[in-house]
Enzyme design. Structure first.
Site, PDB file in Angstrom:
ATOM      1  N   ARG A 208     -12.174 -10.837  -4.233  1.00 18.03           N
ATOM      2  CA  ARG A 208     -11.353 -10.461  -3.069  1.00 18.03           C
ATOM      3  C   ARG A 208     -11.817 -11.043  -1.739  1.00 18.03           C
ATOM      4  O   ARG A 208     -11.386 -10.615  -0.675  1.00 18.03           O
ATOM      5  CB  ARG A 208     -11.279  -8.930  -2.977  1.00 18.03           C
ATOM      6  CG  ARG A 208     -10.225  -8.410  -3.924  1.00 18.03           C
ATOM      7  CD  ARG A 208     -10.078  -6.933  -3.902  1.00 18.03           C
ATOM      8  NE  ARG A 208      -9.952  -6.300  -2.609  1.00 18.03           N
ATOM      9  CZ  ARG A 208      -8.883  -6.390  -1.816  1.00 18.03           C
ATOM     10  NH1 ARG A 208      -7.853  -7.110  -2.175  1.00 18.03           N
ATOM     11  NH2 ARG A 208      -8.869  -5.754  -0.658  1.00 18.03           N
TER      12      ARG A 208
ATOM     13  N   GLU B 111      -3.215  -9.261  -1.053  1.00 20.77           N
ATOM     14  CA  GLU B 111      -2.925  -7.972  -0.417  1.00 20.77           C
ATOM     15  C   GLU B 111      -2.066  -8.215   0.828  1.00 20.77           C
ATOM     16  O   GLU B 111      -2.323  -9.146   1.594  1.00 20.77           O
ATOM     17  CB  GLU B 111      -4.232  -7.295  -0.007  1.00 20.77           C
ATOM     18  CG  GLU B 111      -4.041  -5.944   0.660  1.00 20.77           C
ATOM     19  CD  GLU B 111      -5.373  -5.276   1.003  1.00 20.77           C
ATOM     20  OE1 GLU B 111      -6.418  -5.970   0.974  1.00 20.77           O
ATOM     21  OE2 GLU B 111      -5.358  -4.074   1.294  1.00 20.77           O
TER      22      GLU B 111
ATOM     23  N   HIS C  78      -8.347 -10.060   0.227  1.00 21.82           N
ATOM     24  CA  HIS C  78      -8.219  -8.940   1.150  1.00 21.82           C
ATOM     25  C   HIS C  78      -7.149  -9.273   2.192  1.00 21.82           C
ATOM     26  O   HIS C  78      -7.124 -10.386   2.706  1.00 21.82           O
ATOM     27  CB  HIS C  78      -9.582  -8.764   1.832  1.00 21.82           C
ATOM     28  CG  HIS C  78      -9.736  -7.549   2.675  1.00 21.82           C
ATOM     29  ND1 HIS C  78     -10.693  -7.477   3.645  1.00 21.82           N
ATOM     30  CD2 HIS C  78      -9.071  -6.367   2.696  1.00 21.82           C
ATOM     31  CE1 HIS C  78     -10.630  -6.294   4.231  1.00 21.82           C
ATOM     32  NE2 HIS C  78      -9.664  -5.597   3.671  1.00 21.82           N
TER      33      HIS C  78
ATOM     34  N   GLU D  51     -10.281  -1.528  -7.822  1.00 16.23           N
ATOM     35  CA  GLU D  51     -10.960  -2.298  -6.766  1.00 16.23           C
ATOM     36  C   GLU D  51     -12.230  -1.626  -6.286  1.00 16.23           C
ATOM     37  O   GLU D  51     -12.275  -0.403  -6.132  1.00 16.23           O
ATOM     38  CB  GLU D  51      -9.976  -2.447  -5.601  1.00 16.23           C
ATOM     39  CG  GLU D  51     -10.546  -3.122  -4.382  1.00 16.23           C
ATOM     40  CD  GLU D  51      -9.511  -3.197  -3.262  1.00 16.23           C
ATOM     41  OE1 GLU D  51      -8.289  -3.192  -3.554  1.00 16.23           O
ATOM     42  OE2 GLU D  51      -9.920  -3.251  -2.092  1.00 16.23           O
TER      43      GLU D  51
ATOM     44  N   HIS E  10       0.828  -1.212   0.000  1.00 20.90           N
ATOM     45  CA  HIS E  10       0.000   0.000   0.000  1.00 20.90           C
ATOM     46  C   HIS E  10       0.852   1.247   0.000  1.00 20.90           C
ATOM     47  O   HIS E  10       1.483   1.554   1.006  1.00 20.90           O
ATOM     48  CB  HIS E  10      -0.782   0.072   1.304  1.00 20.90           C
ATOM     49  CG  HIS E  10      -2.022  -0.717   1.310  1.00 20.90           C
ATOM     50  ND1 HIS E  10      -3.132  -0.316   1.991  1.00 20.90           N
ATOM     51  CD2 HIS E  10      -2.333  -1.890   0.738  1.00 20.90           C
ATOM     52  CE1 HIS E  10      -4.085  -1.215   1.836  1.00 20.90           C
ATOM     53  NE2 HIS E  10      -3.627  -2.188   1.086  1.00 20.90           N
TER      54      HIS E  10
ATOM     55  N   ARG F  88      -0.339  -0.835  -4.625  1.00 18.53           N
ATOM     56  CA  ARG F  88      -1.601  -0.091  -4.675  1.00 18.53           C
ATOM     57  C   ARG F  88      -1.282   1.370  -4.384  1.00 18.53           C
ATOM     58  O   ARG F  88      -0.560   1.662  -3.430  1.00 18.53           O
ATOM     59  CB  ARG F  88      -2.544  -0.648  -3.614  1.00 18.53           C
ATOM     60  CG  ARG F  88      -3.864   0.060  -3.515  1.00 18.53           C
ATOM     61  CD  ARG F  88      -4.700  -0.462  -2.349  1.00 18.53           C
ATOM     62  NE  ARG F  88      -4.683   0.493  -1.264  1.00 18.53           N
ATOM     63  CZ  ARG F  88      -5.645   0.607  -0.346  1.00 18.53           C
ATOM     64  NH1 ARG F  88      -6.688  -0.208  -0.381  1.00 18.53           N
ATOM     65  NH2 ARG F  88      -5.569   1.492   0.607  1.00 18.53           N
TER      66      ARG F  88
ATOM     67  N   ASP G 213      -7.759   1.393  -5.227  1.00 15.60           N
ATOM     68  CA  ASP G 213      -8.987   1.029  -4.519  1.00 15.60           C
ATOM     69  C   ASP G 213      -9.953   2.218  -4.523  1.00 15.60           C
ATOM     70  O   ASP G 213      -9.632   3.284  -3.993  1.00 15.60           O
ATOM     71  CB  ASP G 213      -8.624   0.652  -3.070  1.00 15.60           C
ATOM     72  CG  ASP G 213      -9.780   0.020  -2.319  1.00 15.60           C
ATOM     73  OD1 ASP G 213     -10.910   0.041  -2.833  1.00 15.60           O
ATOM     74  OD2 ASP G 213      -9.542  -0.485  -1.204  1.00 15.60           O
TER      75      ASP G 213
ATOM     76  N   TRP H  28     -19.025   3.841   2.111  1.00 10.32           N
ATOM     77  CA  TRP H  28     -17.654   3.760   2.632  1.00 10.32           C
ATOM     78  C   TRP H  28     -16.947   2.597   1.968  1.00 10.32           C
ATOM     79  O   TRP H  28     -17.489   1.519   1.882  1.00 10.32           O
ATOM     80  CB  TRP H  28     -17.680   3.565   4.145  1.00 10.32           C
ATOM     81  CG  TRP H  28     -16.407   3.025   4.702  1.00 10.32           C
ATOM     82  CD1 TRP H  28     -16.239   1.824   5.320  1.00 10.32           C
ATOM     83  CD2 TRP H  28     -15.123   3.648   4.695  1.00 10.32           C
ATOM     84  NE1 TRP H  28     -14.940   1.677   5.699  1.00 10.32           N
ATOM     85  CE2 TRP H  28     -14.218   2.758   5.330  1.00 10.32           C
ATOM     86  CE3 TRP H  28     -14.639   4.867   4.183  1.00 10.32           C
ATOM     87  CZ2 TRP H  28     -12.867   3.076   5.474  1.00 10.32           C
ATOM     88  CZ3 TRP H  28     -13.304   5.158   4.333  1.00 10.32           C
ATOM     89  CH2 TRP H  28     -12.424   4.270   4.981  1.00 10.32           C
TER      90      TRP H  28
ATOM     91  N   HIS I 112     -12.982   1.982  -3.195  1.00  7.66           N
ATOM     92  CA  HIS I 112     -13.717   1.812  -1.934  1.00  7.66           C
ATOM     93  C   HIS I 112     -15.211   2.102  -2.059  1.00  7.66           C
ATOM     94  O   HIS I 112     -15.801   2.808  -1.230  1.00  7.66           O
ATOM     95  CB  HIS I 112     -13.080   2.660  -0.828  1.00  7.66           C
ATOM     96  CG  HIS I 112     -12.917   1.898   0.437  1.00  7.66           C
ATOM     97  ND1 HIS I 112     -13.793   1.973   1.479  1.00  7.66           N
ATOM     98  CD2 HIS I 112     -11.989   0.985   0.817  1.00  7.66           C
ATOM     99  CE1 HIS I 112     -13.414   1.169   2.450  1.00  7.66           C
ATOM    100  NE2 HIS I 112     -12.317   0.543   2.062  1.00  7.66           N
TER     101      HIS I 112
ATOM    102  N   GLU J 126     -14.166  -7.707  -0.817  1.00  2.07           N
ATOM    103  CA  GLU J 126     -13.628  -7.789   0.550  1.00  2.07           C
ATOM    104  C   GLU J 126     -14.735  -7.779   1.597  1.00  2.07           C
ATOM    105  O   GLU J 126     -14.521  -8.250   2.711  1.00  2.07           O
ATOM    106  CB  GLU J 126     -12.605  -6.680   0.813  1.00  2.07           C
ATOM    107  CG  GLU J 126     -13.175  -5.278   0.781  1.00  2.07           C
ATOM    108  CD  GLU J 126     -12.114  -4.201   1.017  1.00  2.07           C
ATOM    109  OE1 GLU J 126     -11.058  -4.250   0.376  1.00  2.07           O
ATOM    110  OE2 GLU J 126     -12.372  -3.310   1.837  1.00  2.07           O
TER     111      GLU J 126
ATOM    112  N   TYR K 152      -9.785   8.539   1.466  1.00  2.00           N
ATOM    113  CA  TYR K 152      -9.688   7.117   1.799  1.00  2.00           C
ATOM    114  C   TYR K 152      -8.312   6.540   1.422  1.00  2.00           C
ATOM    115  O   TYR K 152      -7.807   6.775   0.330  1.00  2.00           O
ATOM    116  CB  TYR K 152     -10.770   6.304   1.062  1.00  2.00           C
ATOM    117  CG  TYR K 152     -10.377   4.856   1.044  1.00  2.00           C
ATOM    118  CD1 TYR K 152     -10.507   4.104   2.206  1.00  2.00           C
ATOM    119  CD2 TYR K 152      -9.748   4.280  -0.049  1.00  2.00           C
ATOM    120  CE1 TYR K 152     -10.049   2.817   2.268  1.00  2.00           C
ATOM    121  CE2 TYR K 152      -9.287   2.984  -0.001  1.00  2.00           C
ATOM    122  CZ  TYR K 152      -9.437   2.263   1.158  1.00  2.00           C
ATOM    123  OH  TYR K 152      -8.959   1.001   1.220  1.00  2.00           O
TER     124      TYR K 152
HETATM  125  C1  CS2 Z   1      -9.290  -1.779   2.277  1.00  2.00           C
HETATM  126  C2  CS2 Z   1      -9.308  -1.930   3.760  1.00  2.00           C
HETATM  127  O1  CS2 Z   1      -7.451  -3.218   2.212  1.00  2.00           O
HETATM  128  C3  CS2 Z   1      -8.344  -2.700   1.563  1.00  2.00           C
HETATM  129  O2  CS2 Z   1      -8.489  -2.857   0.374  1.00  2.00           O
HETATM  130  O3  CS2 Z   1     -10.456  -1.643   1.589  1.00  2.00           O
HETATM  131  O4  CS2 Z   1      -8.465  -0.945   4.283  1.00  2.00           O
HETATM  132  C4  CS2 Z   1     -10.660  -1.819   4.448  1.00  2.00           C
HETATM  133  O5  CS2 Z   1     -11.102  -0.514   4.475  1.00  2.00           O
HETATM  134  C5  CS2 Z   1     -10.576  -2.346   5.833  1.00  2.00           C
HETATM  135  O6  CS2 Z   1     -10.006  -3.612   5.822  1.00  2.00           O
HETATM  136  C6  CS2 Z   1     -11.956  -2.369   6.483  1.00  2.00           C
HETATM  137  O7  CS2 Z   1     -11.947  -3.103   7.630  1.00  2.00           O
HETATM  138 MG    MG Z   2     -10.330  -2.369  -0.395  1.00  4.78          MG
END
Ligand code: CS2
Ligand code: MG
Length: 401
Positions: free
Chosen positions: A282, A338, A311, A235, A122, A147, A209, A401, A211, A261, A159
């Site tokens: 995921r 990930e 995830h 993503e 990340h 990412r 991502d 979210w 989100h 995820e 985010y």
């Molecule tokens: C995210 C996470 O890893 C990811 O791709 O979307 O940070 C996610 O927000 C958290 O795991 C939520 O618990």
């Molecule tokens: Mg994610």
């Protein structure tokens, strides 16, 4: 091999984790991750108050039977709390079976289909320059896939943008409600990836991502704008309660799509997979019913050219990461895993055999999952209430979210 005891361990070494420990009559024990970020105690109660009393005396070798017993037997099916609880028991039973037979779990799943597990890290920054630097640090550390997230000009707290190289979305103090604008985001993100491609060339895998923040047609527009920069994946482009939404995104872009995820079962994704409207699924061990159920999702995906991309954020404990790595190594249609390294305190509480080396990971050959828990140390890190932020649009409307 009877189950003679079980407990739920809640601790917070850096962040909250819920862990199940099942013990058998011959002294072998197994671990399963049961962490549901921001709703941890609901799963702890589901397990401690309702599931563990039912397991006493059952044969720990009957993994599939116990899975079906907990799933069908509850009458109330699916949902994140139920499926996380079942996942924890399932992973603990695979751990026990591996230890009893003296083999790492991936050997029980058909053996290794590859030498190692490709992972992505990340990178994030407050500006494009900072994000370029962050990606550069991952490349220097040996990653082949990164990412990239960046603060959107005009918005605070975008985010995925962490402090330093570590991102932890849950907040321990008061609930955080940052503002969001899809217009500003859509206008900005293509310039980030244009720059990253120019700096890092064509071979580095770049991921992003969204989100769940966009509508399907907005996601189609973003995917199309990102096509020249050939992302590994885009993503969670849109919320996925309505699986049909992804058809529309697919019609508009060749940017590969990853989602899942927050899915808890094969029923959350079977249409997405059968329609071939996604490229990566995921779902992961802890939130999708454990190793047993994840394998079924992977098998369905294999029929439809969909690869796995589990995830692996820090709210999934080292027990889950270990279990995911065993699945990743064994399934044929693995895509990527990930990987966000855990805090040092987390790693001390959960000593593990898995390791990162040169952009890939190995689950190790310790019998079972290859991860333990130091219960005494865990007890020194008591639970601390924490929540994920809640996104609102700039006019105050609650957003996805
Ligand atoms: C995210 C996470 O890893 C990811 O791709 O979307 O940070 C996610 O927000 C958290 O795991 C939520 O618990
Ligand atoms: Mg994610």
């Amino acid at each position: 091999m009877r189950i003679v005891g079980g407990k739920v361990i809640v601790c917070s070494p850096g962040r909250n984790f819920v862990t199940v420990k099942l013990e058998t009559e011959d002294g072998i024990y197994g671990l399963g991750d049961a962490t549901l970020n921001g709703r941890e105690l609901a799963v702890a109660s589901y397990l401690g108050d309702h599931v563990l009393p039912l397991l006493e005396g059952r044969d720990a070798r009957r993994i599939e039977d116990i899975w079906q017993f907990l799933y069908k037997g509850a009458y109330w099916r699916r949902g994140p709390v139920t499926m996380t609880a079942i996942a924890a028991v399932d992973a603990a039973l695979w751990d026990i079976k591996g230890k009893a037979l003296g083999v790492p779990v991936y050997q029980l799943l058909g053996g290794a289909s590859r030498d190692a597990v490709l992972v992505y890290g990340h990178a994030s920054g407050g500006t494009i320059d900072e994000t370029v630097d962050a990606v550069g640090r991952y490349v220097a550390a040996g990653y082949h896939a990164v990412r990239a997230q960046c603060s959107v000009p005009g918005l605070t707290d975008t985010y995925g943008v962490g402090r330093g190289d570590h991102y932890e979305p849950a907040v321990r103090t008061q609930l955080h409600e940052p503002r969001w604008s899809s217009t500003r985001y859509l206008n900005f993100v293509p310039s980030l990836f244009e720059r990253l491609r120019a700096v890092f060339g064509p071979d580095l895998h770049l991921l992003h991502d969204v989100h769940h923040r966009l509508t399907p047609i907005e996601a189609g527009r973003l995917g199309r704008a990102l096509e020249p920069h050939h992302l590994f994946w885009m993503e969670d482009p849109t919320p996925a309660e309505n699986q049909e939404s992804f058809r529309l995104i697919r019609q508009h872009t060749t940017t590969p799509i990853a989602v899942g995820e927050v899915f808890n079962s094969i029923f959350d994704c079977h249409r997405l997979i059968e329609d071939e409207s996604i490229d990566y699924i995921r779902t992961t061990v802890v939130h999708a019913g454990g190793i047993s159920h994840l394998r079924k999702i992977a098998s369905l995906a294999e029929l439809h050219h969909v690869r796995t991309g589990s995830h692996g954020a820090t709210d999934l404990s080292p027990v889950c990461l270990a279990a995911a790595l065993h699945v990743d190594l064994s399934v044929h249609n693995f895509g990527i895993q990930e990987y966000m390294p855990h805090a040092a305190d987390t790693d001390r509480v959960f000593p593990h055999a898995y390791r990162f080396e040169g952009g890939v990971m190995y689950p190790g050959d310790t019998p079972g999952l290859g991860v333990d828990i130091d219960e005494e140390l865990a007890a020194t890190f008591p639970y601390q209430r924490a929540y994920l932020p809640v996104a609102r649009l700039t006019d105050g409307t609650v957003h996805d979210w």
